[in-house]
Enzyme design. Structure first.
Site, mmCIF file in Angstrom:
data_model
loop_
_atom_site.group_PDB
_atom_site.id
_atom_site.type_symbol
_atom_site.label_atom_id
_atom_site.label_comp_id
_atom_site.label_asym_id
_atom_site.label_seq_id
_atom_site.Cartn_x
_atom_site.Cartn_y
_atom_site.Cartn_z
ATOM 1 N N GLU A 178 1.975 -11.611 5.738
ATOM 2 C CA GLU A 178 0.935 -10.948 6.545
ATOM 3 C C GLU A 178 1.403 -11.012 7.997
ATOM 4 O O GLU A 178 1.371 -12.066 8.633
ATOM 5 C CB GLU A 178 -0.419 -11.647 6.374
ATOM 6 C CG GLU A 178 -1.036 -11.488 4.992
ATOM 7 C CD GLU A 178 -1.706 -10.126 4.758
ATOM 8 O OE1 GLU A 178 -1.596 -9.236 5.617
ATOM 9 O OE2 GLU A 178 -2.336 -9.974 3.686
ATOM 10 N N HIS A 181 2.809 -6.981 4.369
ATOM 11 C CA HIS A 181 1.436 -6.531 4.620
ATOM 12 C C HIS A 181 1.029 -6.797 6.058
ATOM 13 O O HIS A 181 1.672 -7.577 6.762
ATOM 14 C CB HIS A 181 0.454 -7.256 3.680
ATOM 15 C CG HIS A 181 0.537 -6.791 2.271
ATOM 16 N ND1 HIS A 181 -0.384 -5.954 1.691
ATOM 17 C CD2 HIS A 181 1.485 -7.024 1.322
ATOM 18 C CE1 HIS A 181 -0.024 -5.690 0.446
ATOM 19 N NE2 HIS A 181 1.116 -6.325 0.194
ATOM 20 N N GLU A 213 -2.198 0.354 7.766
ATOM 21 C CA GLU A 213 -1.336 -0.711 7.252
ATOM 22 C C GLU A 213 -0.121 -0.149 6.509
ATOM 23 O O GLU A 213 1.001 -0.629 6.677
ATOM 24 C CB GLU A 213 -2.146 -1.631 6.321
ATOM 25 C CG GLU A 213 -1.315 -2.789 5.779
ATOM 26 C CD GLU A 213 -2.099 -3.693 4.839
ATOM 27 O OE1 GLU A 213 -3.314 -3.454 4.644
ATOM 28 O OE2 GLU A 213 -1.487 -4.638 4.295
ATOM 29 N N HIS A 218 0.827 -1.210 0.000
ATOM 30 C CA HIS A 218 0.000 0.000 0.000
ATOM 31 C C HIS A 218 0.868 1.271 0.000
ATOM 32 O O HIS A 218 2.024 1.202 -0.388
ATOM 33 C CB HIS A 218 -0.999 -0.048 1.159
ATOM 34 C CG HIS A 218 -1.720 -1.373 1.210
ATOM 35 N ND1 HIS A 218 -2.800 -1.653 0.413
ATOM 36 C CD2 HIS A 218 -1.457 -2.522 1.897
ATOM 37 C CE1 HIS A 218 -3.183 -2.916 0.636
ATOM 38 N NE2 HIS A 218 -2.386 -3.455 1.520
HETATM 39 ZN ZN ZN Z 1 -2.235 -5.288 2.523
#
Ligand code: ZN
Length: 178
Positions: free
Chosen positions: A144, A79, A26, A9
């Site tokens: 993640e 992420h 995030e 992002h």
């Molecule tokens: Zn993400």
């Protein structure tokens, strides 16, 4: 090894936004961990490139194209997770379906993360047809870190010492390479 780190992002795309017990985006967590990971991998002797070094908007295809242009040996996208409820938590690492080298690197990275943080839930190594994994020509993984929608894990992700230790664990999974 040439490692391309991709902080998920950025810019107009905040990614997931956690709101409890405080607001955390995030894009800010991914950049912080990615910059620490950059330093860790440099110290281990790798060549490291970053798809972004500050808060800026970047398409998924541009991220993969950047790694392809520099002929990276590994693409690592960072992420933080989110869910519709506050209960889901844990760490997971994705690779492109059928990529043996992607799976190898994903499982090594996840193992080191869980070694560093044994209290965290193991959500496993998973396959996913994500654009950055599909469009990058080298083995690619998407990490993640934890869930921004879980209040305790939001606090975990916001903590700079944890961000450094996450980066250290991921670097330990990447090094010495394939
Ligand atoms: Zn993400």
């Amino acid at each position: 090894m040439i490692v391309c780190i991709d902080p998920g992002h950025g810019g107009s795309d905040p990614g997931a936004v956690g709101k409890v017990p405080f607001r955390l985006q995030e894009k800010d967590v991914t950049l912080a961990v990615s910059l620490f990971l950059h330093d860790e991998l440099l110290q281990l002797g790798h060549t490291v490139i970053l798809t972004r070094k500050q808060d800026r908007t970047l398409s998924l295809s541009a991220r993969a194209a950047f790694a392809n242009r520099f002929n990276a040996d590994l693409f690592v996208s960072i992420h933080a997770n989110a869910a519709a409820s506050v209960t889901p938590e844990g760490m997971e690492v994705f690779h492109f379906p059928g990529s043996a080298r992607g799976q190898f690197m994903a499982s090594r990275i996840l193992d080191r993360m869980l070694e560093a943080f044994p209290g965290h839930k193991n959500r496993g190594v998973k396959e996913a047809n994500f654009a950055v994994l599909r469009l990058s020509r080298m083995p690619a993984v998407l990490v993640e870190l934890e869930f921004l929608t879980h209040p305790e894990q939001l606090r975990f992700l916001a903590d700079e010492a944890n961000q450094r230790r996450l980066a250290n664990a991921i670097a330990g999974g990447i090094h010495p390479g394939f």
